[in-house]
Design a protein around this motif. Sequence first.
Motif, short mmCIF file in Angstrom:
data_model
loop_
_atom_site.label_atom_id
_atom_site.label_comp_id
_atom_site.label_asym_id
_atom_site.label_seq_id
_atom_site.Cartn_x
_atom_site.Cartn_y
_atom_site.Cartn_z
N GLU A 140 0.82 -1.21 0.00
CA GLU A 140 0.00 0.00 0.00
C GLU A 140 0.85 1.26 0.00
O GLU A 140 0.33 2.37 -0.01
N GLY A 141 2.17 1.11 0.06
CA GLY A 141 3.07 2.26 0.04
C GLY A 141 3.33 2.87 1.41
O GLY A 141 3.76 4.01 1.51
N VAL A 142 3.09 2.10 2.47
CA VAL A 142 3.30 2.59 3.84
C VAL A 142 4.59 1.97 4.39
O VAL A 142 4.84 0.77 4.22
N ILE A 143 5.38 2.78 5.07
CA ILE A 143 6.63 2.29 5.67
C ILE A 143 6.30 1.46 6.90
O ILE A 143 5.64 1.93 7.83
N ARG A 144 6.77 0.20 6.91
CA ARG A 144 6.50 -0.73 8.02
C ARG A 144 7.72 -0.98 8.89
O ARG A 144 7.60 -1.52 9.99
N TYR A 145 8.90 -0.63 8.41
CA TYR A 145 10.13 -0.81 9.18
C TYR A 145 11.12 0.24 8.69
O TYR A 145 11.14 0.59 7.51
N ARG A 157 29.35 4.05 8.02
CA ARG A 157 30.06 2.93 8.65
C ARG A 157 29.15 1.91 9.31
O ARG A 157 29.60 0.84 9.68
N ASP A 158 27.89 2.25 9.51
CA ASP A 158 26.95 1.31 10.11
C ASP A 158 26.52 0.27 9.09
O ASP A 158 26.44 0.55 7.89
N THR A 159 26.21 -0.92 9.56
CA THR A 159 25.74 -1.99 8.70
C THR A 159 24.33 -2.37 9.13
O THR A 159 24.09 -2.56 10.33
N PRO A 160 23.40 -2.49 8.20
CA PRO A 160 22.04 -2.87 8.57
C PRO A 160 22.01 -4.20 9.32
O PRO A 160 22.74 -5.13 8.96
N PRO A 161 21.19 -4.30 10.35
CA PRO A 161 21.08 -5.54 11.12
C PRO A 161 20.25 -6.57 10.36
O PRO A 161 19.02 -6.51 10.35
N VAL A 162 20.91 -7.48 9.68
CA VAL A 162 20.22 -8.43 8.81
C VAL A 162 19.18 -9.25 9.58
O VAL A 162 18.08 -9.47 9.07
N ASP A 163 19.48 -9.67 10.80
CA ASP A 163 18.51 -10.44 11.58
C ASP A 163 17.25 -9.62 11.86
O ASP A 163 16.14 -10.12 11.78
N GLU A 164 17.44 -8.34 12.20
CA GLU A 164 16.30 -7.46 12.48
C GLU A 164 15.49 -7.22 11.20
O GLU A 164 14.26 -7.21 11.23
N LEU A 165 16.17 -7.05 10.08
CA LEU A 165 15.47 -6.90 8.80
C LEU A 165 14.66 -8.15 8.49
O LEU A 165 13.51 -8.07 8.04
N GLU A 167 13.36 -10.27 10.58
CA GLU A 167 12.17 -10.30 11.45
C GLU A 167 11.10 -9.32 10.97
O GLU A 167 9.91 -9.63 10.99
N ALA A 168 11.50 -8.13 10.52
CA ALA A 168 10.54 -7.15 10.02
C ALA A 168 9.84 -7.65 8.77
O ALA A 168 8.63 -7.50 8.62
N VAL A 169 10.60 -8.28 7.88
CA VAL A 169 10.00 -8.81 6.65
C VAL A 169 9.06 -9.95 7.00
O VAL A 169 7.94 -10.03 6.48
N ARG A 170 9.47 -10.84 7.89
CA ARG A 170 8.60 -11.96 8.30
C ARG A 170 7.32 -11.44 8.91
O ARG A 170 6.25 -11.99 8.67
N ALA A 171 7.40 -10.38 9.72
CA ALA A 171 6.20 -9.81 10.33
C ALA A 171 5.26 -9.25 9.26
O ALA A 171 4.04 -9.33 9.39
N GLU A 172 5.84 -8.71 8.21
CA GLU A 172 5.03 -8.10 7.15
C GLU A 172 4.38 -9.14 6.24
O GLU A 172 3.23 -9.01 5.86
N ILE A 173 5.10 -10.19 5.89
CA ILE A 173 4.57 -11.15 4.91
C ILE A 173 4.03 -12.42 5.54
O ILE A 173 3.47 -13.25 4.84
N GLY A 174 4.22 -12.59 6.82
CA GLY A 174 3.77 -13.81 7.47
C GLY A 174 4.96 -14.63 7.92
O GLY A 174 6.10 -14.34 7.56
N ASP A 175 4.69 -15.64 8.67
CA ASP A 175 5.76 -16.41 9.32
C ASP A 175 5.79 -17.83 8.79
O ASP A 175 5.55 -18.78 9.52
N ASP A 176 6.07 -18.00 7.50
CA ASP A 176 6.10 -19.31 6.89
C ASP A 176 7.51 -19.63 6.41
O ASP A 176 7.86 -19.43 5.26
#
Length: 182
Positions: A140-145, A157-165, A167-176
């Motif tokens: 829908e074009g809304v920022i979820r994370y 110099r910061d690196t995105p937290p892949v584990d946190e990303l 989890e955010a994606v799993r929360a958005e698309i479901g936990d399968d």
Amino acid sequence: MSLSDPPSHPGDPLDVGDPAPEFAETLVTPEGDTREASLSELLDNPVLLSFYTVDFSPDCIEEWCAFRDFDWFASGEQVNVVGVSKSGPRLHRRFIDRLDLGFPLYADTDLAISESFGVAYRTFGLFRRSRRSCFLVDEEGVIRYRWLGEHWLDPTRDTPPVDELHEAVRAEIGDDPETFGF
């Protein structure tokens, strides 16, 4: 779609719950295509926009190799991962080929996309670039994370937290996990 104009306070990073600004810019794909593409064209799935400084900087190589090495980013079936940097289309092509990336990259050469998300800045007050950051935008074009680099001297110099990303994606698309590929 609830895509909108840039934020009313330029320079303030967008936040979770904000509508993502609509934009169209040059997109370089892993298949070798270079074309003008809008954000709304990619929203058949959630889109993870990853802002970074420039291609071939050591910190960006580390980030994109980490994304590449996590199969769940590469699946492309449930989330579209897209990079955004100041590098131009020719350099993006070489970067994709050299690192064997499965993700398209936006050429934000004038930093218009970065400015619309509130992540453009001047490093050491001199050089304009994108603050290292990630935004997960739903269909829908809304920022979820949102993740923003916070290094006190140089946010590149910061690196995105892949584990946190993840989890955010799993929360958005479901936990399968069976179809997620992680």
